[in-house]
Enzyme design. Structure first.
Site, PDB file in Angstrom:
ATOM      1  N   LYS A   1       0.736  -1.303   0.196  1.00  0.00           N
ATOM      2  CA  LYS A   1       0.128   0.268  -0.047  1.00  0.00           C
ATOM      3  C   LYS A   1       0.839   1.267  -0.050  1.00  0.00           C
ATOM      4  O   LYS A   1       2.052   1.391   1.205  1.00  0.00           O
ATOM      5  CB  LYS A   1      -0.582   0.033   1.213  1.00  0.00           C
ATOM      6  CG  LYS A   1      -2.022   1.255   1.068  1.00  0.00           C
ATOM      7  CD  LYS A   1      -2.615   1.107   2.651  1.00  0.00           C
ATOM      8  CE  LYS A   1      -3.410   2.267   2.292  1.00  0.00           C
ATOM      9  NZ  LYS A   1      -4.427   2.145   3.971  1.00  0.00           N
TER      10      LYS A   1
ATOM     11  N   LYS B   1      -2.398  -1.356  -3.707  1.00  0.00           N
ATOM     12  CA  LYS B   1      -3.130  -0.276  -3.820  1.00  0.00           C
ATOM     13  C   LYS B   1      -2.213   0.525  -3.674  1.00  0.00           C
ATOM     14  O   LYS B   1      -1.286   0.823  -2.744  1.00  0.00           O
ATOM     15  CB  LYS B   1      -4.235  -0.824  -2.354  1.00  0.00           C
ATOM     16  CG  LYS B   1      -5.049   0.829  -2.242  1.00  0.00           C
ATOM     17  CD  LYS B   1      -5.458   0.527  -0.835  1.00  0.00           C
ATOM     18  CE  LYS B   1      -6.667   1.944  -0.338  1.00  0.00           C
ATOM     19  NZ  LYS B   1      -7.652   2.185   0.596  1.00  0.00           N
TER      20      LYS B   1
ATOM     21  N   TYR C   1     -14.774   1.099  -7.118  1.00  0.00           N
ATOM     22  CA  TYR C   1     -16.337   1.655  -6.538  1.00  0.00           C
ATOM     23  C   TYR C   1     -16.874   1.255  -8.206  1.00  0.00           C
ATOM     24  O   TYR C   1     -18.421   1.656  -8.340  1.00  0.00           O
ATOM     25  CB  TYR C   1     -15.836   2.950  -6.538  1.00  0.00           C
ATOM     26  CG  TYR C   1     -15.237   2.764  -5.456  1.00  0.00           C
ATOM     27  CD1 TYR C   1     -15.670   2.973  -4.148  1.00  0.00           C
ATOM     28  CD2 TYR C   1     -14.009   3.567  -6.055  1.00  0.00           C
ATOM     29  CE1 TYR C   1     -14.692   3.651  -3.084  1.00  0.00           C
ATOM     30  CE2 TYR C   1     -12.864   3.459  -4.530  1.00  0.00           C
ATOM     31  CZ  TYR C   1     -13.559   3.849  -3.490  1.00  0.00           C
ATOM     32  OH  TYR C   1     -12.919   4.133  -2.198  1.00  0.00           O
TER      33      TYR C   1
END
Length: 280
Positions: free
Chosen positions: A150, A203, A268
């Protein structure tokens, strides 16, 4: 973020009902408590917002795969992912004391019925601490999907606004990774796997496809890619202005993640993508 809203538990159930109807069979939950403090007590409260949502969703949709984000930033008054000590006006995130709260949070999610817990904090040793706590609480079969690579990215801005989780001071560069550093990603993933991670995540996704490829190629473990808020918002904004074909651009970007090695894609746009795939 366009089309993204904070939801109460009953609203979340309705939202998920629509997602299930179009073919989405897994969700990732983030919680925003009514009150924040410097110990993130809402993160591991038995009746915390995520715990309530997990119980409601599993009651309504027993076959739904419910994944919970395990972090403290949304619950901390200062917005950092761990306990903060302030000396001479300077704040420092305390790694080891934060592990206990993260482990407690993961166990509370498993007790509520979460199928997978996903630590996103990037504290050193958190996967091992969570694995030990889950095993000790009787949840040895609960998998851990670790945000293993990340990065401290500018692409998180829309989510931080939506979740009200931006740090009140400083930034997260002391515990999230430098965008220029590829080798650290491999070291972080290896450590998380050694500590018991079942799935590893990269990510953000789109600006880090090289990392995604290297992680999958090097370790061969189930690998997730997180198409984050900044990626989604830019595509939606460009489409709203007529600059790009929304469907074509989103599908191409997700295909790139799949081609780079992603076994799981968090996006999303999941409901839109499910509809597009059903339409052919």
């Amino acid at each position: 973020m366009p089309g993204v809203f904070q939801l109460s538990v009953d609203e979340a159930v309705r939202e998920v009902s629509g997602a299930v109807a179009v073919g989405v069979n897994a969700v990732l939950l983030f919680g925003i408590p009514a009150k924040k403090d410097d110990r993130a007590t809402g993160a591991y409260a038995k009746n915390g917002i995520v715990q309530k949502a997990v119980r409601a969703l599993k009651n309504e949709f027993p076959e739904l795969l419910v994944i919970t984000d395990v972090c403290l930033c949304e619950y901390m008054s200062h917005g950092h992912c761990g306990i903060v000590s302030v000396t001479r006006g300077q704040g420092k995130v305390l790694n080891d004391p934060s592990l206990r709260l993260l482990a407690r949070t993961a166990v509370s999610h498993a007790e509520a019925g979460a199928d997978i817990v996903a630590p996103s904090d990037m504290m050193d040793g958190r996967v091992g601490a969570i694995r030990m706590a889950l095993d000790g609480a009787g949840f040895s079969d609960t998998p851990i999907m670790s945000y293993a690579a990340k990065y401290a990215s500018a692409y998180y801005g829309p989510f931080r606004d939506a979740a009200d989780s931006a740090p009140k001071f400083g930034d997260r560069r002391s515990y999230q990774m430098d965008a220029a550093n590829a080798e650290e990603a491999l070291r972080e993933v290896q450590l998380d796997l050694e500590e018991g991670a079942d799935i590893v995540m990269v990510k953000p996704a789109l600006a880090y496809l090289d990392i995604l490829y290297r992680v999958k190629k090097t370790f061969g473990y189930p690998t997730a890619a997180y198409a984050v808020s900044g990626e989604y918002s830019m595509m939606k904004a460009a489409a709203a202005n007529g600059w790009v074909d929304e469907r074509a651009v989103i599908m191409e970007s997700l295909l790139g993640m799949r081609r780079a090695g992603a076994d799981i894609i968090i996006t999303y746009a999941a409901c839109d993508v499910a509809r597009w795939l059903a339409d052919g």
